[in-house]
Design a protein around this motif. Sequence first.
Motif, PDB file in Angstrom:
ATOM      1  N   PRO A  91      -6.397  -1.187   3.161  1.00 28.37           N
ATOM      2  CA  PRO A  91      -6.092  -2.587   2.833  1.00 28.37           C
ATOM      3  C   PRO A  91      -4.691  -2.764   2.278  1.00 28.37           C
ATOM      4  CG  PRO A  91      -7.607  -1.645   1.207  1.00 28.37           C
ATOM      5  CD  PRO A  91      -7.445  -0.628   2.294  1.00 28.37           C
ATOM      6  N   TYR A  92      -4.036  -1.659   1.919  1.00 26.50           N
ATOM      7  CA  TYR A  92      -2.718  -1.758   1.302  1.00 26.50           C
ATOM      8  C   TYR A  92      -1.588  -1.564   2.314  1.00 26.50           C
ATOM      9  CZ  TYR A  92      -5.994  -1.257  -2.501  1.00 26.50           C
ATOM     10  OH  TYR A  92      -7.079  -1.430  -3.316  1.00 26.50           O
TER      11      TYR A  92
ATOM     12  N   GLN B   3      10.607  12.415  -6.132  1.00 27.89           N
ATOM     13  CA  GLN B   3       9.530  12.499  -5.156  1.00 27.89           C
ATOM     14  C   GLN B   3      10.072  12.452  -3.729  1.00 27.89           C
ATOM     15  OE1 GLN B   3       6.340   9.971  -6.179  1.00 27.89           O
ATOM     16  NE2 GLN B   3       4.938  10.889  -4.704  1.00 27.89           N
TER      17      GLN B   3
ATOM     18  N   ASP D  20      -1.804  11.018  -5.483  1.00 28.64           N
ATOM     19  CA  ASP D  20      -1.310   9.651  -5.614  1.00 28.64           C
ATOM     20  C   ASP D  20      -2.147   8.705  -4.791  1.00 28.64           C
ATOM     21  OD1 ASP D  20       0.611  10.469  -7.240  1.00 28.64           O
ATOM     22  OD2 ASP D  20       2.305   9.797  -6.019  1.00 28.64           O
ATOM     23  N   ALA D  24      -4.750   5.673  -6.170  1.00 30.86           N
ATOM     24  CA  ALA D  24      -4.507   4.258  -5.917  1.00 30.86           C
ATOM     25  C   ALA D  24      -5.779   3.499  -5.578  1.00 30.86           C
ATOM     26  CB  ALA D  24      -3.498   4.114  -4.782  1.00 30.86           C
ATOM     27  N   LEU D  26      -9.401   1.906  -5.658  1.00 34.19           N
ATOM     28  CA  LEU D  26     -10.359   1.447  -6.666  1.00 34.19           C
ATOM     29  C   LEU D  26     -11.688   2.175  -6.561  1.00 34.19           C
ATOM     30  CD1 LEU D  26      -9.684  -2.371  -6.248  1.00 34.19           C
ATOM     31  CD2 LEU D  26      -8.918  -0.927  -8.148  1.00 34.19           C
ATOM     32  N   GLU D 177     -12.855   0.408   0.276  1.00 31.77           N
ATOM     33  CA  GLU D 177     -11.757  -0.122  -0.524  1.00 31.77           C
ATOM     34  C   GLU D 177     -11.403  -1.559  -0.121  1.00 31.77           C
ATOM     35  OE1 GLU D 177     -10.535   1.384  -3.079  1.00 31.77           O
ATOM     36  OE2 GLU D 177      -8.738   0.215  -3.535  1.00 31.77           O
TER      37      GLU D 177
END
Lengths: 296, 296, 296, 296
Positions: A91-92, B3, D20, D24, D26, D177
Amino acid sequence: TLQHIFKQIFKASLELQEDDHSKALLVSRKKQPQDTIVTIRGEKVGNGEQRLIAGPCSVESFEQVDEVAKALKKEGIKFLRGGAYKPRTSPYDFQGLGEEGLKILKEIADKHDLAVISEIVTPHDIEKAVDYLDVIQIGARNMQNFELLKAAGSVDKPILLKRGLSATIQEFINAAEYIHSKGNGNIMLCERGIRTYETATRNTLDISAVPILKQETHLPVFVDVTHSTGRRDLLLPTAKAALAVGADGVMTEVHPDPAVALSDSAQQMDIPQFHEFMKNLEESGLYKKTQAASSK
Amino acid sequence: TLQHIFKQIFKASLELQEDDHSKALLVSRKKQPQDTIVTIRGEKVGNGEQRLIAGPCSVESFEQVDEVAKALKKEGIKFLRGGAYKPRTSPYDFQGLGEEGLKILKEIADKHDLAVISEIVTPHDIEKAVDYLDVIQIGARNMQNFELLKAAGSVDKPILLKRGLSATIQEFINAAEYIHSKGNGNIMLCERGIRTYETATRNTLDISAVPILKQETHLPVFVDVTHSTGRRDLLLPTAKAALAVGADGVMTEVHPDPAVALSDSAQQMDIPQFHEFMKNLEESGLYKKTQAASSK
Amino acid sequence: TLQHIFKQIFKASLELQEDDHSKALLVSRKKQPQDTIVTIRGEKVGNGEQRLIAGPCSVESFEQVDEVAKALKKEGIKFLRGGAYKPRTSPYDFQGLGEEGLKILKEIADKHDLAVISEIVTPHDIEKAVDYLDVIQIGARNMQNFELLKAAGSVDKPILLKRGLSATIQEFINAAEYIHSKGNGNIMLCERGIRTYETATRNTLDISAVPILKQETHLPVFVDVTHSTGRRDLLLPTAKAALAVGADGVMTEVHPDPAVALSDSAQQMDIPQFHEFMKNLEESGLYKKTQAASSK
Amino acid sequence: TLQHIFKQIFKASLELQEDDHSKALLVSRKKQPQDTIVTIRGEKVGNGEQRLIAGPCSVESFEQVDEVAKALKKEGIKFLRGGAYKPRTSPYDFQGLGEEGLKILKEIADKHDLAVISEIVTPHDIEKAVDYLDVIQIGARNMQNFELLKAAGSVDKPILLKRGLSATIQEFINAAEYIHSKGNGNIMLCERGIRTYETATRNTLDISAVPILKQETHLPVFVDVTHSTGRRDLLLPTAKAALAVGADGVMTEVHPDPAVALSDSAQQMDIPQFHEFMKNLEESGLYKKTQAASSK
């Protein structure tokens, strides 16, 4: 012997059943022996001439699409693709410009007299899309989104239906039937690779699906060489294979600057690569520029 | 940012590793940039001209193979295949004529000046096969029978290595490396379809594997259109696709009377179908008869 | 109606055919309703008690295997596995100690009164292996190496047959039949995961295969939780699933120091992890230590 | 050596990136270490007690569902499933009773104080469904119907999300998500088999997915033993495997008269088979009746 007779009856029954099944489908060649020819902005698909569909993965701006459109015109290509609603795994990730993207496509279409193709992902947007697009695409992830298929079957606009990620050919044909059963017979199928264990390519291009679909249905069949392979270096050989195997056309992705593309940057050609691709395709003898294009 | 630097190093390291890995392989194009050309009974494979290999699934009798051989000669085809040792799913299916089959192939080869190809299934038989065959085939089920590969690498005879039923391209290349590492570099690869969920075809022809194998290795690459599709009606379109995609040749099955064949009856062409197949292939412009043949 | 009658005959014929087919197989439960119980060094497999097979991926030294053997004894486990001939994707990976490895296993077996299991990869080595091993394993890559199966069927030694990487259950059963048809009925089957598109695990454990194999054949069925998952963190839950689904036993890998293992370092347990694994398995109520072990 | 250092950096970078990425999300356990517990009509899911969801494939009539509901009550089961909107391969198959089906479910729920679960297939129906259902199911074919996921994320109602036919675990997690990112965190996941080459079962139950999903996310995980196997004879062993592997619950299909069911007749249990199934499950020690039920 009795068992032999049973086997004969068995075979006969089986064929009978399968026959009946195929006969029942509106998209089946048993129902309609002659090819369906879809006319889009005056250009025919499925009439024996092989077509190209090209364009960026996502519509990002008017300028971006315009540049691709000019490249298409130069090559005599009529069909421009570009994603406005992007189904993305996360979704991102960039989800597309939405209706703004459709508007850009419409402007480009009018400016260059091109036919524009874009994916619609929810029944609610189908009717809206009719005003902007020449062809509505149903994507792989939505091949069995039956409510979307029914909505696509209820409008008077050609549909490009992509094969699902792991759809069988029978399921693919039945998905097309969902559209046809609602009244819209202007359907084009698109093989785009299936999911297998092999990781050298993004998907596995099921090239045999093309002649099977041509036999089983009367619909035009395209091959999306970009999504099936996911590799720029395989676009040319697989496009040749698609044309040789009897596809009605090839779909591929072109972007003015793939490195900064908002999606699928690794698999799109840039403009010079695209012209090189077209040149090689013509030289192979497998693709002919349309009359209109070559006369210009 | 830190990074970002890490990511760059990461990519560089990754490419370094892969590079090293490929460089190490004898079959890799990084090791040997120019194509391997295999010479078999005076005919070259991998030199840019595309070859056909044809013949019955199983050797059943001298007469059966002789009839196929005559058909091949008419078409200017040099390579005759035929199974003497048949790996079959059930122990109760026909297992092939064994050494008797090899003798028939040798006789046919001498009578018609054809190159004969047959599968060997156990290390013990490799040495014996050298006397009868022009090319030793390693079949799909034995692609990771490493002892067999090593044995094949220890003789001075061209090897046709088929891709395993669900082998990745990397595993396929490594299987070829097993042969080369023992000293025999005369290896031809053959894509023959992979196992997927799709049941419309016997296997799924992975047409993209051909250009990948041509890029990654310097070996000739064939496509077996019979075993990949398992359908007689798909032999012609997939053969065209194979030639268009850049394969060095196509392998297919021909039997004087497929209906009574002791194996694979549903997928072999009979002699008239075979001539029709060849005619269509030539007319497509994708296949050229060899000099020798057309002059006759 | 006529069609309804046809359908009934069709179904009856189909069942008749399948019945006949299954009845013909020596490994079929239709042929032998009662379970095959394999006795190995006095311990029974397939008698309703569930067994564990454990040991290092590869035999590397006497000390390494000895350490694992001691851990097994502590847990009352009778069956020690260890690879002497290793089928590896690349010819440049560690290929195992060969006969030297078999000798080490034999010494360990005699020292600790354990039953030792190791893979044999070529027909030629089968006879030799009889002197060293209690159980001969046929690995996944050789499941359709029919000459090897026939050789395994010709000796008087229990066979552990692993399912091929992408073998169907029917092919697996037929592979067992190759062994049985040569006279050796002491066969144990082992599900070890199949190749799918999913990459989160090394293979996809096909847990349903266990009850199907138990229904279709009378042979004991194991589950190799190490190779199916390829992940140390999944060994315990999948072992529980295997025992719950009705497997006759579980196979897993243990190594004194997995980090320096010459193969499969990422998926083997070390000794303390192994004792923890056994403790959890017992506490779950799904596994019972054998009488012999708990009395010690 | 330099290369060794590169490799270390490479590994570190890789883990950093993955970390990472997971952080991110949820739904990730990295974001929320403690389990999500979903409360439905007063009953908790994901609290360590294992739940059953059962009911007919399709809602056909009040009487049909009522009969199943009574059987559920007897077994102390709180969750009743039943399809009102049926996604079917062919447009000519029974498509479900639609809103009429939802009304029947609501009546049953109120009559027996059961929680009812049903699939919704288009964003437009999500809001309506909120009034009828206790749990909204998103089916396998719609796992990447992102507009539907977003709609499901915008209502205050627990969601049962099924894994797509050939979705990777990562795609499955990302689909969850999509729901969570819109504000609805009451999500339950359901493994229901994936599409592979094996045809002995309808799909291949990926049992390893359960512990992976439990590790990677904090959401409850169910196993649908009916759709994964498609075989009535495998429901009991796979239900045991699901409970043993750590699933929060099992979903299965029960129909008063499967032979006349309008869908999936071959895989549903009838009422006596269902009671037998429950009896065996309890006797295995893997399933405990809830307090409420056993006290009756």
